[in-house]
Design an enzyme around this catalytic site. Structure first.
Site, PDB file in Angstrom:
ATOM      1  N   GLY A   1       0.844  -1.194   0.000  1.00 39.35           N
ATOM      2  CA  GLY A   1       0.000   0.000   0.000  1.00 39.35           C
ATOM      3  C   GLY A   1       0.859   1.215   0.000  1.00 39.35           C
ATOM      4  CB  CYS A   2      -0.321   4.362   0.507  1.00 39.16           C
ATOM      5  SG  CYS A   2      -1.669   3.416   1.170  1.00 39.16           S
ATOM      6  CB  ILE A   3       4.921   5.187   1.786  1.00 37.72           C
ATOM      7  CG1 ILE A   3       5.093   4.342   0.530  1.00 37.72           C
ATOM      8  CG2 ILE A   3       6.059   5.016   2.735  1.00 37.72           C
ATOM      9  CD1 ILE A   3       5.181   2.882   0.703  1.00 37.72           C
TER      10      ILE A   3
ATOM     11  CG  MET B   1      -2.330   6.719   0.398  1.00 37.78           C
ATOM     12  SD  MET B   1      -2.103   8.321   1.170  1.00 37.78           S
ATOM     13  CE  MET B   1      -0.461   8.111   1.839  1.00 37.78           C
TER      14      MET B   1
END
Lengths: 105, 414
Positions: free
Chosen positions: A103-105, B158
């Protein structure tokens, strides 16, 4: 790590239920994982996404995010959420037998 | 023969790389050209303060060319595309720049139009973003006019620049309305696609506690399908709705548009696929990228860009000499998180180590993952350090590319 039985075969899965070894996956297994995720029947549109996830994994070593799926799989983000209401990238990756998308950081 | 490095983007990354390279390599051996489409270098962390009247745009903006050392060519122009086969950057005015090495430091662009309704009715009236200068100023005016009601802060998806900034916005809004004596009249809600306040477990739980302590409601795993500015609601793909009187939205981010027009240069979102340690393109060895433009598994943040800049300059020099690339970026990131009421906390992490409590950069230093006045002062002091230390390419003591481990408490790793 735990062992689950899909399509009559014992397979190693992560705590969140993702296959440890994507090469053990087959289509019958996908149907059973889908059912466990609340998707009773995999339609042709589901399979478009599942096959795309697997080809992306084989090519890049990771499954795509929802945004990338929406831009490249031929299935819109809106439809992706209709097909996989609990989160397309995660659920489709699980059904496709590939690791959880980073996923995203 | 003189070689040429072309750097696309004169922001944090491009400026640091240009200045460090200029100091390391003599002008008769290496020509350095920086291209950017405008001459406004914005200290982006400052945008967070603009909506609250704590900073003005002219205080956080300087001319790009002035930040570059003598001996660097600054070229004002819009990049149309890059021809990686011909090793040329093609500008919209029809001219072209050949390169021996290309450094892409063109950042990320906002794509609010990719979310249904976001730029429709209400955009700029009760739906705002503070992620660009015009939006931050308009939001300031809207907050000043605000007489009470529900404010939602929503991250669409994101990756975004500075993943802590939307949280900081919530903390500062709490403080701001408290100071105006109207905090009880304002409902604050943070709406995120993530399954928690933040991506890294220890920091996520600490930040969720802070949101709760400040009376900010947290809505997780919310994937925004539509922003209905007219009706004042966020609508999720799962059918959930969050009503608002004022929405502060962080739109989707893409790489610079020229990347999409340059076959073989970037990924689906226009970010450059580079090795996460060497920052060299996997497809084209003479192309490097850093900062928000790079598609590496790390936050898009100024500190990351700064640390990557040191690595990238070493590797570009090695590459020009035909030597193996031996500078390795470890994923180091750190950020001050403003928590309102004159306090801030600090987090520090890399690819392998999540943000931990303790002190930075060693046992005697700023407290990590803990609110303190000292961290707030640190954040304020950072702007002069940015213009006068980081951009000129000076080594700043205590802020090195590799993540320090002294002073961190590792006992709390779950």
């Amino acid at each position: 790590m735990t062992t689950a039985i899909y399509a009559g075969k014992p397979v190693e899965v992560t705590d969140e239920g993702f296959l440890e070894n994507p090469s053990q996956w087959d289509e019958q297994m996908a149907r059973e994982i889908a059912r466990a995720e609340g998707i009773e029947e995999l339609t042709d549109r589901h399979w478009v996404v599942i096959r795309f996830m697997r080809s992306q994994y084989e090519e890049k070593g990771a499954g795509p995010s929802v945004r990338v799926l929406g831009k490249t799989s031929g299935v819109s983000v809106k439809e992706l959420y209709q097909l996989f209401p609990k989160g397309p990238a995660k659920t489709a990756a699980k059904i496709a037998g590939i690791p959880k998308p980073i996923g995203c950081i | 023969m003189t070689k040429r490095v072309v750097i696309v983007g004169g922001g944090t990354g491009g400026t640091i790389v240009a200045n460090r390279l200029r100091r390391a390599e003599p002008p008769d051996e290496l020509e350095i050209v920086v291209v950017d489409q405008d001459d406004h270098h914005v200290y982006q962390p400052g945008l967070l303060f603009v909506p609250f009247g704590l900073a003005k745009l002219d205080e956080i903006t300087r001319p790009r060319g002035h930040q570059l050392h003598r001996g660097i060519t600054y070229r004002l122009g819009k990049v149309d595309r890059v021809d990686v086969e011909a090793e040329q950057v093609l500008l919209e005015d029809g001219s072209s720049l050949g390169y021996d090495v290309l450094v892409i430091a063109s950042g990320a662009v906002l794509a609010p139009e990719e979310t249904e309704g976001l730029t429709g009715p209400g955009w700029g009236e009760k739906v705002f973003t503070f992620y660009e200068p015009g939006g931050a100023t308009a939001l300031h005016e809207a907050l000043e006019r605000f007489r009470g009601g529900s404010i939602v802060v929503n991250v669409i998806d994101m990756p975004i620049k500075c993943p802590v900034a939307p949280l900081e916005f919530c903390f500062l809004a709490d403080s701001y309305f408290h100071d105006r004596g109207m905090r009880p009249d304002v409902k604050l809600t943070y709406v995120t696609p993530l399954d928690g306040a933040f991506t890294k477990p220890v920091a996520s739980s600490r930040l969720a506690d802070l949101l709760a302590a400040k009376g900010v409601e947290l809505v997780t795993e919310f994937n925004t399908a539509e922003v209905d500015g007219h009706g004042g609601r966020l609508i999720g793909y799962d059918g959930r709705e969050v009503p608002f009187d004022l929405a502060v939205v962080v739109p989707l981010h893409n790489g610079a548009p020229f990347v999409g027009r340059s076959p073989g240069l970037g990924d689906e979102l226009g970010f450059i696929d580079v090795d996460e340690h060497t920052l060299q393109s996997r497809a084209h060895p003479n192309v490097f990228a850093l900062g928000d433009a790079a598609g590496v598994p790390v936050s898009k943040a100024g500190s990351v860009t700064h640390f990557q800049g040191e690595t990238l300059v070493e590797n570009v020099r090695q590459f020009l000499r035909g030597a193996p690339l031996d500078a390795l970026y470890d994923g180091h990131a750190n950020c001050f998180i403003e928590t309102g009421f004159g306090k801030a906390l600090l987090i520090d992490f890399n690819y392998d180590t999540e943000p931990l409590p303790g002190h930075y950069p060693s046992r005697v230093g700023l407290p990590l993952l803990k609110e303190s006045r000292l961290n707030h002062l640190g954040k304020l002091m950072f702007q002069p350090l940015y213009w006068h230390g980081l951009l000129p390419g000076r080594d700043v003591p205590g802020i090195g590319a590799d993540m320090p481990t002294h002073g961190k408490s590792t006992a709390t790793v779950p």
